[in-house]
Design a protein around this motif. Structure first.
Motif, PDB file in Angstrom:
ATOM      1  N   UNK A   1       0.839  -1.217   0.000  1.00  0.00           N
ATOM      2  CA  UNK A   1       0.000   0.000   0.000  1.00  0.00           C
ATOM      3  C   UNK A   1       0.867   1.258   0.000  1.00  0.00           C
ATOM      4  N   UNK A   2       2.154   1.083   0.251  1.00  0.00           N
ATOM      5  CA  UNK A   2       3.034   2.228   0.464  1.00  0.00           C
ATOM      6  C   UNK A   2       4.158   2.303  -0.549  1.00  0.00           C
ATOM      7  N   UNK A   3       4.158   1.420  -1.570  1.00  0.00           N
ATOM      8  CA  UNK A   3       5.280   1.423  -2.515  1.00  0.00           C
ATOM      9  C   UNK A   3       4.801   1.047  -3.913  1.00  0.00           C
ATOM     10  N   UNK A   4       5.507   1.612  -4.895  1.00  0.00           N
ATOM     11  CA  UNK A   4       5.221   1.283  -6.293  1.00  0.00           C
ATOM     12  C   UNK A   4       5.688  -0.135  -6.612  1.00  0.00           C
ATOM     13  N   UNK A   5       6.861  -0.502  -6.040  1.00  0.00           N
ATOM     14  CA  UNK A   5       7.453  -1.823  -6.279  1.00  0.00           C
ATOM     15  C   UNK A   5       8.027  -2.353  -4.965  1.00  0.00           C
ATOM     16  N   UNK A   6       7.752  -3.648  -4.691  1.00  0.00           N
ATOM     17  CA  UNK A   6       8.221  -4.263  -3.437  1.00  0.00           C
ATOM     18  C   UNK A   6       8.926  -5.585  -3.716  1.00  0.00           C
ATOM     19  N   UNK A   7      10.083  -5.790  -3.059  1.00  0.00           N
ATOM     20  CA  UNK A   7      10.696  -7.121  -3.030  1.00  0.00           C
ATOM     21  C   UNK A   7      10.621  -7.618  -1.593  1.00  0.00           C
ATOM     22  N   UNK A   8      10.209  -8.870  -1.422  1.00  0.00           N
ATOM     23  CA  UNK A   8      10.211  -9.501  -0.103  1.00  0.00           C
ATOM     24  C   UNK A   8      11.247 -10.610  -0.122  1.00  0.00           C
ATOM     25  N   UNK A   9      12.061 -10.687   0.931  1.00  0.00           N
ATOM     26  CA  UNK A   9      13.045 -11.769   0.998  1.00  0.00           C
ATOM     27  C   UNK A   9      12.883 -12.539   2.305  1.00  0.00           C
ATOM     28  N   UNK A  10      13.228 -13.809   2.275  1.00  0.00           N
ATOM     29  CA  UNK A  10      13.341 -14.576   3.516  1.00  0.00           C
ATOM     30  C   UNK A  10      14.339 -15.714   3.272  1.00  0.00           C
ATOM     31  N   UNK A  11      15.042 -16.079   4.315  1.00  0.00           N
ATOM     32  CA  UNK A  11      16.019 -17.161   4.199  1.00  0.00           C
ATOM     33  C   UNK A  11      15.317 -18.530   4.227  1.00  0.00           C
ATOM     34  N   UNK A  12      14.073 -18.511   4.694  1.00  0.00           N
ATOM     35  CA  UNK A  12      13.291 -19.751   4.833  1.00  0.00           C
ATOM     36  C   UNK A  12      12.319 -19.884   3.657  1.00  0.00           C
ATOM     37  N   UNK A  13      12.476 -20.991   2.909  1.00  0.00           N
ATOM     38  CA  UNK A  13      11.674 -21.170   1.682  1.00  0.00           C
ATOM     39  C   UNK A  13      10.167 -21.203   1.969  1.00  0.00           C
TER      40      UNK A  13
END
Ligand SMILES: C[S@@+](CC[C@H](N)C(=O)[O-])C[C@H]1O[C@@H](n2cnc3c(N)ncnc32)[C@H](O)[C@@H]1O
Length: 193
Positions: A43-55
């Motif tokens: 809701x707050x960004x034009x483009x978002x990347x989410x990362x996590x070390x756990x699949x």
């Protein structure tokens, strides 16, 4: 790995903080877990990347993003912190609710943050400040049970200013969301006034 982190007080405190942030172009959430914070960040960004070390956490995040119809401008990457991104990536907002309980063995990557509790956070901060846009902001969840002096020392070496945005007291700790910004930006802004 020990399963997907269930949204808790720290998750909701971070979501409340994200809701107060201005809209930005490029955001990244590190350690997205269930994906609830990432949904708020869309809701707050034009483009978002989410990362996590756990699949499994990455799959859970993907599921939430699908559910909210947010896949058009989001990516999910299974990796260690911000390791795939190059220096100068220019993220306007970098968010992390890290594992922060002190423990030497790192038995559960979703809650234990190393011997001093802040070990993962220190590594994160070092990477994040190289990938931040000039006026970018880092939001980091911290806990009073970890060795915060180490965190303030590293932030100062990296020339990052910090201020606490929100806090909540729980029965054995106080958790807060802290905003970090590059120091020279604040100087420039105050120089203009
Ligand atoms: C406290 S949980 C927070 C999850 C979610 N963001 C939330 O607020 O509910 C920490 C998350 O960080 C992830 N994590 C731990 N170490 C990491 C690392 N080195 N790189 C990326 N993610 C990591 C864990 O798998 C976990 O999902």
């Amino acid at each position: 790995m020990n399963g997907v982190y269930q949204p808790s007080e720290d998750t909701f405190l971070l979501i409340d903080t994200v809701k107060d942030m201005p809209y930005v172009r490029k955001a990244v959430e590190v350690g997205s877990g269930s994906g609830l914070v990432s949904v708020a960040l869309t809701q707050k960004s034009e483009y978002l990347v989410s990362t996590d070390i756990d699949l499994n956490s990455c799959y859970a995040t993907l599921e939430w993003l699908h559910k909210y119809n947010k896949r058009a401008n989001t990516d999910v990457v299974c990796c260690d912190l911000l390791s795939p991104f190059r220096e100068g990536s220019g993220f306007d907002l970098i968010v992390f609710n890290p594992p922060y309980l002190p423990d030497e063995c790192l038995r559960d990557v979703s809650i234990f943050g190393g011997e001093h509790g802040v070990d993962i956070s220190l590594k994160f901060l070092q990477q994040a400040c190289r990938m931040l846009s000039c006026s970018g902001k880092i939001l980091l969840v911290i806990s009073s049970v970890s060795d915060l002096k180490r965190l303030w020392d590293v932030a100062s070496k990296l020339e990052l200013d910090h201020k606490t945005l929100k806090s909540v007291s729980l029965f054995f700790e106080e958790i807060s969301v802290v905003e970090f910004r590059k120091k020279h930006i604040n100087k420039k802004v105050s120089g203009r006034n």
